[in-house]
Design a protein around this motif. Structure first.
Motif, short mmCIF file in Angstrom:
data_model
loop_
_atom_site.label_atom_id
_atom_site.label_comp_id
_atom_site.label_asym_id
_atom_site.label_seq_id
_atom_site.Cartn_x
_atom_site.Cartn_y
_atom_site.Cartn_z
N UNK A 1 0.83 -1.20 0.00
CA UNK A 1 0.00 0.00 0.00
C UNK A 1 0.87 1.25 0.00
N UNK A 2 0.30 2.32 -0.53
CA UNK A 2 0.84 3.65 -0.33
C UNK A 2 -0.09 4.36 0.65
N UNK A 3 0.45 4.69 1.82
CA UNK A 3 -0.32 5.33 2.87
C UNK A 3 0.25 6.71 3.17
N UNK A 4 -0.39 7.42 4.10
CA UNK A 4 0.01 8.78 4.44
C UNK A 4 0.47 8.87 5.88
N UNK A 5 1.57 9.57 6.09
CA UNK A 5 2.03 9.95 7.42
C UNK A 5 1.92 11.46 7.50
N UNK A 6 1.09 11.97 8.41
CA UNK A 6 0.81 13.41 8.46
C UNK A 6 1.41 14.02 9.72
N UNK A 7 1.90 15.24 9.58
CA UNK A 7 2.37 16.06 10.69
C UNK A 7 1.59 17.36 10.71
N UNK A 8 1.27 17.84 11.92
CA UNK A 8 0.38 18.99 12.02
C UNK A 8 1.05 20.34 11.96
N UNK A 9 2.32 20.45 12.39
CA UNK A 9 2.93 21.77 12.48
C UNK A 9 4.42 21.71 12.15
N UNK A 10 4.84 22.16 10.95
CA UNK A 10 3.96 22.64 9.88
C UNK A 10 3.22 21.48 9.22
N UNK A 11 2.10 21.76 8.62
CA UNK A 11 1.27 20.72 8.01
C UNK A 11 2.04 20.05 6.88
N UNK A 12 2.31 18.76 7.06
CA UNK A 12 3.11 18.00 6.10
C UNK A 12 2.49 16.63 5.89
N UNK A 13 2.51 16.18 4.63
CA UNK A 13 2.00 14.85 4.32
C UNK A 13 3.06 14.09 3.54
N UNK A 14 3.38 12.89 4.04
CA UNK A 14 4.38 12.06 3.40
C UNK A 14 3.73 10.81 2.80
N UNK A 15 4.21 10.40 1.65
CA UNK A 15 3.80 9.15 1.04
C UNK A 15 4.68 8.03 1.60
N UNK A 16 4.03 7.01 2.18
CA UNK A 16 4.75 5.90 2.80
C UNK A 16 4.40 4.60 2.08
N UNK A 17 5.41 3.92 1.56
CA UNK A 17 5.20 2.60 0.95
C UNK A 17 5.21 1.55 2.06
N UNK A 18 4.17 0.74 2.10
CA UNK A 18 4.02 -0.27 3.15
C UNK A 18 3.88 -1.65 2.53
N UNK A 19 4.61 -2.59 3.07
CA UNK A 19 4.42 -4.01 2.73
C UNK A 19 3.96 -4.70 4.00
N UNK A 20 2.74 -5.23 3.99
CA UNK A 20 2.19 -5.91 5.17
C UNK A 20 1.86 -7.35 4.80
N UNK A 21 2.33 -8.29 5.62
CA UNK A 21 2.12 -9.69 5.28
C UNK A 21 0.82 -10.22 5.89
N UNK A 22 0.59 -11.52 5.72
CA UNK A 22 -0.71 -12.11 6.08
C UNK A 22 -0.95 -12.19 7.58
N UNK A 23 0.10 -11.97 8.41
CA UNK A 23 -0.10 -11.99 9.85
C UNK A 23 0.12 -10.61 10.48
N UNK A 24 0.15 -9.60 9.66
CA UNK A 24 0.19 -8.23 10.19
C UNK A 24 1.56 -7.63 10.37
N UNK A 25 2.62 -8.36 10.06
CA UNK A 25 3.95 -7.77 10.11
C UNK A 25 4.13 -6.85 8.91
N UNK A 26 4.74 -5.70 9.12
CA UNK A 26 4.89 -4.79 7.99
C UNK A 26 6.22 -4.03 8.06
#
Length: 205
Positions: free
Chosen positions: A163-188
Motif C-alpha cells: 500500500x501507499x499510505x500517508x504519514x501526516x504532521x500537524x505543524x507545519x502541516x506536512x503529508x508524506x507518502x509511505x510505501x508499506x508491505x504488510x504480510x498475512x499476519x500483520x507484520x509490515x
C-alpha cells in the motif's frame, strides 16, 4: 494589480505539492474505507469465539459512555458474564485523548480484552482483506489520503498487501507518502516515498 501579484506569490510559497512517484499496478483505495465502522464490519478474528464485540468508550465525570460498534456470537452467553471497560485502549481521541476503542471476547469461560496494537494483530490473526490491513496500519498512525493515489492505493500480493499510505504532521502541516508491505499476519515494513504536500500552516487537531 501589484497587491494581487503579492497575494498569489505568498499563496504559492505557503502551500506546495511535491512530485512523488508510485509504482505501476496500484489501485486507488475506495472512499468507503474512510469510515472506520466499515473496516470494523470486515474483521474476521483468528478464532471462532463464542462472543466478541468492538466498542468505543468515553469516560465521563458523571456517566461513562460505551458504544458497541459491532458484536458477534451468542448474546445469551454474553449476558451471563459481567463486562467492565478497560482502563485504556487504542484509537485514543476526544481531547485530551480520554476516549478509546477496545475489543472484548469470551474464551475458556473468561472475559478477555484487546487494548493495544499487538493484541489486536493477534486477535485478527491472518489478514483476510484490505479492511483489516488498513485498520492495523491506522493503529500505527498510518492513514490513507482519499484524494491522492500516491498516499491512498494498494495492490494484493501472494502474502498480503502493498500500500501507499500517508504519514501526516500537524505543524507545519506536512503529508508524506509511505510505501508499506504488510504480510498475512500483520507484520509490515515501511519505506518513505517522499513529502507530497507541505504548507506553513499549523493544524493542532
Amino acid at each position: 494589480m501589484k497587491k494581487v501579484s503579492i497575494l498569489i506569490f505568498f499563496s504559492l510559497i505557503s502551500c506546495s505539492k511535491n512530485f512523488v512517484r508510485i509504482e505501476n499496478g496500484f489501485t486507488k483505495i475506495n472512499d468507503e474505507y474512510l469510515d472506520r465502522n466499515k473496516l470494523i464490519e470486515q474483521i474476521k478474528p483468528n478464532k471462532d469465539y463464542i462472543y466478541w464485540d468492538y466498542a468505543t468508550f468515553t469516560p465521563d465525570l458523571y456517566k461513562n459512555k460505551k458504544e458497541v460498534i459491532r458484536k458477534y456470537g451468542d448474546t445469551l452467553i454474553r449476558n451471563s458474564y459481567t463486562f467492565y471497560p478497560p482502563q485504556s485502549g487504542f484509537f485514543n481521541g476526544c481531547l485530551p485523548g480520554t476516549c478509546f476503542s477496545y475489543v472484548t471476547y469470551i474464551e475458556n469461560d473468561d472475559v478477555h480484552y484487546v487494548t493495544d496494537e499487538t493484541e489486536m494483530k493477534k486477535f485478527i490473526g491472518k489478514i483476510d482483506n484490505l479492511a483489516e490491513a488498513i485498520l492495523i496500519l491506522e493503529m500505527y498512525d498510518l492513514w490513507f489520503d482519499h484524494k491522492e493515489k500516491k498516499a491512498g492505493s494498494f495492490k494484493k500480493t501472494t502474502n498480503g498487501f502493498e500500500l501507499y499510505m500517508m504519514k501526516a504532521k500537524g505543524c507545519p502541516e506536512t503529508k508524506e507518502s509511505i510505501k508499506v508491505e504488510i504480510d498475512s499476519i500483520g507484520n509490515f515494513k515501511l519505506k518513505n516515498n517522499g513529502v507530497y504536500y507541505k504548507s506553513n500552516n499549523c493544524n493542532m487537531s
